[in-house]
Write a protein that holds these residues in place. Structure first.
Motif, PDB file in Angstrom:
ATOM      1  N   ALA A  36       0.864  -1.177   0.000  1.00  0.00           N
ATOM      2  CA  ALA A  36       0.000   0.000   0.000  1.00  0.00           C
ATOM      3  C   ALA A  36       0.902   1.229   0.000  1.00  0.00           C
ATOM      4  CB  ALA A  36      -0.902   0.004   1.231  1.00  0.00           C
ATOM      5  N   VAL A  37       0.529   2.240  -0.779  1.00  0.00           N
ATOM      6  CA  VAL A  37       1.286   3.492  -0.836  1.00  0.00           C
ATOM      7  C   VAL A  37       0.342   4.644  -0.527  1.00  0.00           C
ATOM      8  CG1 VAL A  37       3.033   2.630  -2.433  1.00  0.00           C
ATOM      9  CG2 VAL A  37       0.956   3.698  -3.341  1.00  0.00           C
ATOM     10  N   VAL A  46      -2.742  -1.972  -4.981  1.00  0.00           N
ATOM     11  CA  VAL A  46      -3.064  -2.786  -6.153  1.00  0.00           C
ATOM     12  C   VAL A  46      -3.633  -4.117  -5.679  1.00  0.00           C
ATOM     13  CG1 VAL A  46      -2.124  -4.000  -8.166  1.00  0.00           C
ATOM     14  CG2 VAL A  46      -1.294  -1.713  -7.591  1.00  0.00           C
ATOM     15  N   ILE A  47      -4.786  -4.474  -6.227  1.00  0.00           N
ATOM     16  CA  ILE A  47      -5.417  -5.761  -5.935  1.00  0.00           C
ATOM     17  C   ILE A  47      -4.923  -6.792  -6.947  1.00  0.00           C
ATOM     18  CG2 ILE A  47      -7.601  -7.017  -5.835  1.00  0.00           C
ATOM     19  CD1 ILE A  47      -8.906  -4.271  -5.110  1.00  0.00           C
ATOM     20  N   VAL A  76      -8.750   2.324  -3.141  1.00  0.00           N
ATOM     21  CA  VAL A  76      -8.432   3.687  -2.740  1.00  0.00           C
ATOM     22  C   VAL A  76      -9.094   3.926  -1.384  1.00  0.00           C
ATOM     23  CG1 VAL A  76      -8.591   6.112  -3.378  1.00  0.00           C
ATOM     24  CG2 VAL A  76      -8.554   4.384  -5.157  1.00  0.00           C
ATOM     25  N   THR A  77      -8.325   4.415  -0.400  1.00  0.00           N
ATOM     26  CA  THR A  77      -8.850   4.677   0.935  1.00  0.00           C
ATOM     27  C   THR A  77      -8.435   6.069   1.384  1.00  0.00           C
ATOM     28  OG1 THR A  77      -8.621   2.331   1.498  1.00  0.00           O
ATOM     29  CG2 THR A  77      -8.928   3.875   3.336  1.00  0.00           C
ATOM     30  N   ASN A  78      -9.394   6.826   1.910  1.00  0.00           N
ATOM     31  CA  ASN A  78      -9.080   8.138   2.479  1.00  0.00           C
ATOM     32  C   ASN A  78      -8.615   7.914   3.915  1.00  0.00           C
ATOM     33  OD1 ASN A  78      -8.983  10.661   3.650  1.00  0.00           O
ATOM     34  ND2 ASN A  78     -10.938  11.345   2.852  1.00  0.00           N
ATOM     35  N   ALA A 145       2.935   8.284  -5.841  1.00  0.00           N
ATOM     36  CA  ALA A 145       3.529   7.157  -5.133  1.00  0.00           C
ATOM     37  C   ALA A 145       3.664   6.014  -6.127  1.00  0.00           C
ATOM     38  CB  ALA A 145       2.652   6.750  -3.947  1.00  0.00           C
ATOM     39  N   ARG A 146       4.848   5.420  -6.186  1.00  0.00           N
ATOM     40  CA  ARG A 146       5.168   4.419  -7.197  1.00  0.00           C
ATOM     41  C   ARG A 146       5.074   3.007  -6.616  1.00  0.00           C
ATOM     42  NH1 ARG A 146       8.704   7.351 -10.973  1.00  0.00           N
ATOM     43  NH2 ARG A 146       9.960   5.510 -11.353  1.00  0.00           N
ATOM     44  N   VAL A 147       4.471   2.088  -7.409  1.00  0.00           N
ATOM     45  CA  VAL A 147       4.342   0.681  -7.002  1.00  0.00           C
ATOM     46  C   VAL A 147       4.796  -0.206  -8.143  1.00  0.00           C
ATOM     47  CG1 VAL A 147       2.754  -1.132  -6.258  1.00  0.00           C
ATOM     48  CG2 VAL A 147       2.337   1.221  -5.555  1.00  0.00           C
ATOM     49  N   ASN A 148       5.741  -1.113  -7.835  1.00  0.00           N
ATOM     50  CA  ASN A 148       6.163  -2.093  -8.820  1.00  0.00           C
ATOM     51  C   ASN A 148       5.031  -3.066  -9.121  1.00  0.00           C
ATOM     52  OD1 ASN A 148       8.879  -1.544  -9.529  1.00  0.00           O
ATOM     53  ND2 ASN A 148       9.566  -2.324  -7.547  1.00  0.00           N
TER      54      ASN A 148
END
Length: 150
Positions: A36-37, A46-47, A76-78, A145-148
């Motif tokens: 999570a980012v 990402v699911i 997506v979560t606030n 925010a970057r996610v591989n």
């Protein structure tokens, strides 16, 4: 305001944005796949993701790829204490060659604190493209925010 002051402001903001993409050792800040980012009070996770579809349908809307679609499903979560919004069109996919792709999806969503929702975005990429990472952004001016993906 003098012209030199405006230029100075743009240079400083630009350097801050570039610097936020790297850690203290100069390495890009990219989270491992499945992590999570956070970006500006919004958590992205990402699911799943898939590649190869040439058609996608969202309700009554139908899209046909010029190449093939990379579809990323995410939550997506606030996590802030006030309402936050994000735009699907601000998200980016980066491939193994460093090319940047924008989604075919658009839309602007607001979330109250503590609420989550699932989203899917499709990126139209040339056939055979190797997706490397997704950049999640709360908005256009966000550093993201970057996610591989691998």
């Amino acid at each position: 305001m003098p012209r030199w002051a405006v230029v100075l402001i743009f240079v400083v903001v630009g350097l801050i944005c570039i610097g936020s993409l790297f850690d203290a050792n100069g390495n890009s800040k990219t989270a491992a796949a499945g992590s999570a980012v956070h970006d500006d009070g919004i958590r992205f996770e990402v699911i799943s993701w898939g590649q190869g579809a040439t058609e996608t349908r969202d309700g009554l809307l139908f899209d046909e790829a010029q190449g093939e679609f990379v579809i990323v499903k995410f939550t997506v979560t606030n996590v802030a204490k006030e309402p936050k919004s994000y735009s699907l069109s601000s998200q980016r996919l980066i491939d193994g060659e460093g090319r940047e792709f924008e989604p075919i999806s658009s839309g602007h969503t607001s979330l109250n604190p503590g609420f989550s929702e699932e989203e899917s975005i499709a990126f139209d990429v040339p056939k055979g493209t190797t997706p490397k990472l997704v950049i999640f952004k709360s908005g256009f001016f966000s550093s993201g925010a970057r996610v591989n993906l691998d």
